[in-house]
Every structure is written in C-alpha cells, then in structure tokens.
Scaffold this motif. Sequence first.
Motif, short mmCIF file in Angstrom:
data_model
loop_
_atom_site.label_atom_id
_atom_site.label_comp_id
_atom_site.label_asym_id
_atom_site.label_seq_id
_atom_site.Cartn_x
_atom_site.Cartn_y
_atom_site.Cartn_z
N GLY B 110 0.88 -1.35 -0.14
CA GLY B 110 0.01 0.24 -0.02
C GLY B 110 0.76 1.29 0.08
N VAL B 111 0.25 2.28 -0.75
CA VAL B 111 1.11 3.68 -0.84
C VAL B 111 0.02 4.71 -0.55
CG1 VAL B 111 3.01 2.98 -2.10
CG2 VAL B 111 0.94 3.81 -3.29
N ASP B 112 -0.04 5.84 -1.02
CA ASP B 112 -0.99 6.95 -1.03
C ASP B 112 -1.84 6.92 -2.09
OD1 ASP B 112 0.41 7.29 1.37
OD2 ASP B 112 1.25 9.51 0.85
N SER B 113 -3.10 7.37 -1.76
CA SER B 113 -4.17 7.51 -2.76
C SER B 113 -4.46 9.03 -2.71
CB SER B 113 -5.39 6.67 -2.47
OG SER B 113 -5.16 5.22 -2.94
N THR B 114 -4.75 9.50 -4.20
CA THR B 114 -5.12 10.96 -4.27
C THR B 114 -6.04 11.29 -5.08
OG1 THR B 114 -2.51 11.01 -4.12
CG2 THR B 114 -3.64 13.19 -4.70
N ASN B 115 -6.95 11.87 -4.64
CA ASN B 115 -7.92 12.75 -5.38
C ASN B 115 -8.76 13.56 -4.40
OD1 ASN B 115 -9.14 13.55 -8.21
ND2 ASN B 115 -10.87 13.56 -6.98
N ALA B 116 -8.40 14.77 -3.98
CA ALA B 116 -8.90 15.74 -3.26
C ALA B 116 -9.36 14.78 -1.80
CB ALA B 116 -10.10 16.57 -3.95
N CYS B 117 -10.81 15.15 -1.68
CA CYS B 117 -11.28 14.69 -0.34
C CYS B 117 -11.78 13.30 -0.54
CB CYS B 117 -12.33 15.35 0.23
SG CYS B 117 -11.90 16.97 0.32
N GLY B 183 -22.34 2.87 -6.11
CA GLY B 183 -22.38 3.76 -7.15
C GLY B 183 -21.31 4.83 -7.23
N SER B 184 -20.65 5.15 -8.42
CA SER B 184 -19.71 6.02 -8.53
C SER B 184 -19.80 7.06 -9.55
CB SER B 184 -18.20 5.38 -8.75
OG SER B 184 -17.69 4.79 -7.68
N HIS B 185 -19.42 8.18 -9.46
CA HIS B 185 -19.36 9.18 -10.41
C HIS B 185 -18.04 9.94 -10.56
CE1 HIS B 185 -21.36 12.16 -13.40
NE2 HIS B 185 -20.66 13.02 -12.65
N MET B 186 -17.57 9.77 -11.68
CA MET B 186 -16.34 10.41 -11.92
C MET B 186 -16.12 11.26 -13.02
SD MET B 186 -13.81 8.37 -9.77
CE MET B 186 -14.16 7.41 -8.52
N SER B 187 -15.73 12.42 -13.00
CA SER B 187 -15.87 13.47 -14.34
C SER B 187 -14.70 14.53 -14.09
CB SER B 187 -17.08 14.29 -13.95
OG SER B 187 -17.09 15.30 -14.79
N HIS B 188 -14.32 14.99 -15.19
CA HIS B 188 -13.27 16.22 -15.38
C HIS B 188 -13.85 17.57 -15.13
CE1 HIS B 188 -9.72 18.33 -16.74
NE2 HIS B 188 -10.16 18.55 -18.04
N LEU B 361 -13.58 15.36 -10.59
CA LEU B 361 -13.98 15.29 -9.50
C LEU B 361 -14.35 13.51 -9.46
CD1 LEU B 361 -17.33 14.04 -9.78
CD2 LEU B 361 -17.71 16.48 -10.18
N SER B 362 -14.23 12.90 -8.18
CA SER B 362 -14.49 11.68 -7.97
C SER B 362 -15.43 11.30 -6.83
CB SER B 362 -13.52 10.64 -7.83
OG SER B 362 -12.50 11.44 -6.75
N ALA B 363 -16.53 10.49 -7.05
CA ALA B 363 -17.39 10.28 -5.87
C ALA B 363 -17.93 9.08 -5.72
CB ALA B 363 -18.73 11.45 -6.12
N THR B 364 -18.46 8.68 -4.75
CA THR B 364 -18.99 7.21 -4.63
C THR B 364 -20.03 7.16 -3.44
OG1 THR B 364 -17.11 5.91 -5.31
CG2 THR B 364 -18.30 4.59 -4.19
N MET B 365 -21.24 6.43 -3.69
CA MET B 365 -21.95 6.17 -2.80
C MET B 365 -21.78 4.59 -2.22
SD MET B 365 -26.10 6.95 -2.26
CE MET B 365 -26.02 8.62 -2.20
N PHE B 366 -21.83 4.20 -0.96
CA PHE B 366 -21.58 3.07 -0.71
C PHE B 366 -22.51 2.50 0.60
CE2 PHE B 366 -18.07 3.11 2.37
CZ PHE B 366 -17.49 4.60 2.09
#
Lengths: 464, 464
Positions: B110-117, B183-188, B361-366
Amino acid sequence: MAKNVGILAMDIYFPPTCVQQEAMEVHDGASKGKYTIGLGQDCMAFCTEVEDVISMSLTVVSSLLEKYGIDAKQIGRLEVGSETVIDKSKSIKTFLMPLFEACGNTDIEGVDSTNACYGGTAALFNCVNWVESSSWDGRYGLVVCTDSAVYAEGPARPTGGAAAIALLIGPDAPMVFESKFRGSHMSHVYDFYKPNLASEYPVVDGKLSQTCYLMALDSCYKQFCHKYEKFEGKQFSLSDADYVVFHSPYNKLVQKSFSRLFFNDCLRNASSVDEVAKEKLAPFSSLSGDESYQSRDLEKASQQVAKPMYDVKVQPTTLIPKQVGNMYTASLYAAFASLINNKHSSLDGNRVILFSYGSGLSATMFSLKFNGGKHPFSLSNIAAIMNVDKKLKSRHEIAPEKFVETLKLMEHRYGAKDFVTSKDCSLLAPGTYYLTEVDSMYRRFYAKKAKDSPCENGPVANGH
Amino acid sequence: MAKNVGILAMDIYFPPTCVQQEAMEVHDGASKGKYTIGLGQDCMAFCTEVEDVISMSLTVVSSLLEKYGIDAKQIGRLEVGSETVIDKSKSIKTFLMPLFEACGNTDIEGVDSTNACYGGTAALFNCVNWVESSSWDGRYGLVVCTDSAVYAEGPARPTGGAAAIALLIGPDAPMVFESKFRGSHMSHVYDFYKPNLASEYPVVDGKLSQTCYLMALDSCYKQFCHKYEKFEGKQFSLSDADYVVFHSPYNKLVQKSFSRLFFNDCLRNASSVDEVAKEKLAPFSSLSGDESYQSRDLEKASQQVAKPMYDVKVQPTTLIPKQVGNMYTASLYAAFASLINNKHSSLDGNRVILFSYGSGLSATMFSLKFNGGKHPFSLSNIAAIMNVDKKLKSRHEIAPEKFVETLKLMEHRYGAKDFVTSKDCSLLAPGTYYLTEVDSMYRRFYAKKAKDSPCENGPVANGH
C-alpha cells in the motif's frame, strides 16, 4: 471469485523526441562511455512543451481502447500511478475521464496512487484485487503508469526519460498473477524525494538510492522465496524464473541487481548456482550486509558469474528502458513490454519475476505466468499493437543543446498559468494528444492530432 | 474468500487547537450567523507550527495500535488518503513505516491515494478488496485519512479544519461492506484544485463545487439504487437506510444534500416520501436538472419536508464535522465516527449509506451494515477508545488573530527547509507526535510527547 486474473492487454507511448546518450556525453564534457557504458543507457526520451504526463496518458488510453476494440463503457475501474505532479489535488485520472464521459460512462472507480516509481505497481495490485473482490462488477480494469523524469543539471540528468503505459486488467488473462508469492519491503528513507514543491526536479542522493534499491531487493527476494517455499514446499531459485524484470532507472543498476540475486542464491545454496560460480563467490560469503553493498570486488565477480544467466533471463527485458530512459512508474512495465516485444512467440507457460522499486521507499517482488491468451489478447497481437520497434525507429533525434533549452522552458512553465504552447505537433504521430494552453485559472487544454491530417483535430472536452 | 470484510476498529485525532466560528465572524467583519448558520459550522481545528499531516498520522496510527492491542507485525497493508502534499514523490505512508520497522515488519503493501477529499475512500476500498483477494496474507489492513484544510483569506477560510483517522480492516467486522451496492461518478471538472504548487492553498470555485457535489450525488444515488434493485429485486429508498453519512465540507451542504436525496426519492415515487411531502414538492418535478440545482425555492421546500428524516438519519453524524471543520479525506469518516459516538448502543443490524466526494471530481455512494463485533472490536469499545466528547472538550480555543498569525507563518514554512519549530508541545495530549525540525536537505524530524511527562520523549526514527 474471478480466476486467472492478470494483464489482458498493453500499450505503450513515449515521446517521439529523444537525445542520444553519446551526444549528451560530448555536450556535458563527460568521459566517453560514462552514460552509455557507465549507466548502460543508449538514448533518452523527453517531453517537449506540447506534451506532459496528462497528454501521454490520454494518448495511450485512447490508443489501447481503439486498437483492442474495447468499448469505453466496458471499463469499470481506471487508476493512475505517477510521481509527476501537475496538480496536488485533482488526480490525473480525472483528466482521463472525458474519454469515458463521451459515451456516458462515469461509474468508474479508482484514483491516483503515489510513491515515486512504485505508484504504478500499487495501482496494478489495486486493480487486480478489485477484479478478485466482491465489489467487482464484471467490467475491465485499466491501469495507467505515466511519468516524465527530468533532473537538474548534473550527474543525474542523463537518467531522465518519459513514457506512459496502459494495462488492461481482467480474468482469464494471458499474463496471470501468482499473487501468493509476493514480497514487499517498505521503509522510511530519503534517497530520492520531491520536497521542493515549486520545482519539478527531485532531491537525489544517488549512492544512497542505489544501496536502498539493493537492500530492498534482498529483503523482497527473501520474503518472496519464503512465501514460495511455504506454498510450494520447495526452495525457490532463479532457475524457477524464466525471466526477471527490474525497475530500471538505468541499465547498470539492472545488471548489478541481477547479480545481487545470483549472490543471494549462492548464499542460500540454491540450485541455480553451479560449483564454479560458488567457488568464485565463496570469498565474499563472510561479508556483512553493509560491506557486501559496498564491495566492488563482489560486484565484479558476481556480475561475471551471473552473466550467462543475465543474457538469457534479463537482457530481453532491457530494450525500451535503454532506449527511452527512466520512465519512473512506467519503467518496470516498459521492461516487461520489451520482453513481450522480443519473445512473444515463446513465452507460453513461462514465469516472470518482477521487481518494483519506488524511492522513499516502497518495493515489491511479484510473479506472473504467461498463459496463452485469445485474440485480441494474445501475446503476438499485444506485441503487434505495441509496435515497439517502429515507434523507436520513427523517433526524432534532438541535439543536446535543444534538449537543455526545452528543459529551461519547462522549468519556467512548471506550475505556471496563463500561457499558450506552440501547438506544434509536427513531430507527433497521428492520434497523439498535446497541450495547447494553460489559462489564467491554471486550467489545461489539450487537442488530439488527427489521424489523417497533419494538423489538429480541434480541442477535446476540457472540463467545466 | 474472507467473509464480512469491513471496518474492525477506528481512532480519530484532531489538533487540540481550534477557533470558534462565532469569533471568526466578528474578526472577519462578517454578518452574525454567516458561518454558524450560513455554513452551519461551530468550530474549526487547525494545526499549529508543530503539527502537520504526518505528525497527525503518526499519532493516530500509534494510538490505534496501542489502544486496541494490535501488534505492529499483524499489519499487512497500510495506505494513506490525503490531499495535503508535503512531498510530491515520497508517500506519507513511508513516514509511518518507522512505527512498523521498529518490530521488523517491513512487508506492508500500500501507498498513498490521491484525489482531493476522496483519497481516503479509495484507500479504504483498496484495503477491503485486498482482504477479499487472493493476495491477502491473513493480516490486517490499515487505512489512514489525514488532511489539513487551509484556505487563503476570503470566503472559503472558515471552511478549514484538520484531522487524521485510522481504520483497521479485516474479516468478521462489526461494520461490514455491502460491496454490491455501490455507485460512482467520476468526471473532469475544475471546481477545487491545487495547481499553484508553491502554495498550500487551493483554487476554489465555491458555487461550481457545490453544484458538482449535488450532481455527483444524484448520479451516484441513481447508480446505487440501480444496483440495489438489480441484486435485491426491489426499489431502494431512504427508508432502507437507517443513517446517511455525507462528506462534509460544511454542514449546510450536508443539509442540502439530504434534502436532494429526498427530492430524488420523490421524483422516483419511492415509499420514503409521504403524500404531504409529495404535494409540496410537486411544483418542482418539471424543473430541468440545471434549474433544480439553482432553485432556492426547491432547496427551501425540500429541506423543510425532509427535516424530520434528517433529524433521525443525518443529525447524529454531524457532531465532529461541525466542531472540527472540513477534514478533507477524513471528513466522511469523522461524520461516521460521530454516528458511532452518538449511537453505538443501538446500531446493531442498521444500514448506513455513505457518500464520498472529492473535487476534480470523484464520488462514490456505498453501504455498510453494523454486525455486532467482539471485544476489542465492539462498537461500545470503539466509541470508548475514540473518546470524542472528551477530545472535543479538552481543546484550547485560540483567538482568530492568533489563528491568522499561525497561517501566515505556515505560508512561509510551506515547502521550506532549514528551520526548527518552537517544539512547544504544551497544548498537545501525551502520546502526540510533533514536528521539531526540517533540515537543510528538507528532511523532517518528529518527536513524541511522553505519556507521563509534559516534555518530549526524544526523537523518533527519522529515516536514513
């Protein structure tokens, strides 16, 4: 659980602009052979002002989807490994989303993984684990390794390079993970890092980094052998690997690394080491770990006795790293791509051991087995699509002066806003993405060179 | 495959230094209630010059291991989610390795994961997938979310905060992932990003970011409901969730988000919406998506009709985010920790829906389900160990002037080398790590405040 999960397909992109290491030696006033023999490097690719890690990723991902006939809707996970930071918060992955948003696919997990040259391996493991997990939804995973390696003027500068690699992940793959045999070594060191946030250049302690690399290699190999022996009930030796692929900052370190593994086998009394070699390495068996990393005599002796095995098991993996340079996260997979390029017709059933290293540090040794593969995911088709020899041959050699000038311009542009590039894509192959502008809000704009005309295809979706 | 994989244990750390939002309103000359009612925030934690995302991670990881009695050798994977960049190459994870190297455990993936929050959620999913994969070696995973949210002077400044959260991952967990419903939603997009590499502060378009958040929420909820219905054969509605936990940049957005989900349920004719509410929201059913994100009347009406449900399903999750502020990657899990803190004795069998959002952006509901849990991994023990109320109560209120002064000093120190800190740890709790020095090579040195004395315990391992 999904079975035989691994790499289904690959593509590689590197800039068509490169500088010869021989010419760099002359330009830098270095002794003849310092870069070509001392480092073992032939040539170095670099991004001009119209390319960066984002444009290279866009290029390689769109190329992979198109050439293997993968619908963008079939991708359920996309993740990127990189250590080239353009934005500290917004992931490179989000810059790739327009390729998928165009067909309405926004349900794609994964972000960016970071730790120096290891980020791509972390992304790859994450993607494979996803396919094997209960959250897998049946679609493909896609891993992108993208980096531009540039150094301040000085001894590290000739160890640069640039490339992006895309790996398609799924079950029933022609390159299957043997996930039970895996050894990692992670530690807190300052061998290479990027604490000067305003500069693209790293802080490097070359000697320390080489020792860290070899120590991590020893530690990972020990773990790997331990796990192999636990699950297979017999000792592992280099004879059990058909090929060994190393993260390759420069080829000389790869040579040292393989002979280091050979020395390990010798100390372990493994079957891969014959009596003649044992005798030659015997004088070094009493060295302490530290002494053994520093001993030039050991290095020389072990490289000599390991040479025949290196020529068979490692040499076929060195083409792209020697020709393109250090590609950071992409380096290991470029070495792997070299193997497929060279040996695709004879790999079936073979085992490959891979060693991934990222300064700071994180390292893993892991294993893949070649396992047939149906069209379009056959090794011969993968080799044909990557088309490495043609890509290498059609490059443009740039004079060292021009290379240095480009790096100066890029120093200026790093982290900057409010500029347009030359938009000169004349050296780029059709289908290549390139940077056109960074606006006053730091927003980046890219275009794609048209397939059938020499000029641009108009801008691509650039976010909102 | 491992069963009932999820969160076994948690701990949270936030700085003991905070500023009251009421005092900030006065200091900033803002209208009364602008931050407390307009943003819905009570208080904001911040790092002084002796704390940062690395020290907070060291603190929370060592605390978790100690308080739950976990041997550092039992950790097989450690990964970090963060968007606070101290080094662009060396991961925060490697800074944590001394805690494990001390007992000889360096085989930790494992290392670091990055995308804002969103980085923490990516790390969490990766860790859960690892436990479910064939590469799992039977040990625990550990996820760390750590961030310091600071903004330039202006309207975003009161939306800062700071915290680190550690989550222990494994099978037979008291908080189990329902991984099929996701459900995920990823967008530029460019709603919030950090392109100015020399500055710690982001570029923010607050209005755009709020719309992106709500659009991503809609999209994720749609995907989530679709998958739920596919696997369960019946419609999902908010009635099927006992609690809903949101990424919380500020509480007002959480209120808006829940009422947005309620409006979605209304449009879907779901069982959660009664006739009275349906009638009140009917006038808005013909709005286009864009119109609905901008309509103040809809916002008001939906918040009003959703209020009773908000009070039951969301309010218990808001304590820490309101008291500590935006913690970026840690925000969602701090909201989740608030729920455990408030309701640990009655959660068994309950389902929680979580919404993670990272700009770019990246978002997920779980979804997670509470499932008993044996000591030390019982919810009551987790609540006792996190000890949130005591941690909140024992904080030190700092005057806004002093807070602003601290941020000015930190602007100066960001990316800097060759300085020593005050080493003043008088406000820190025993067991807290703190920054003592950054040397001329940018190497960072930390110490740990001793448990039984007010002064330092000597330096910790600092790499080589």
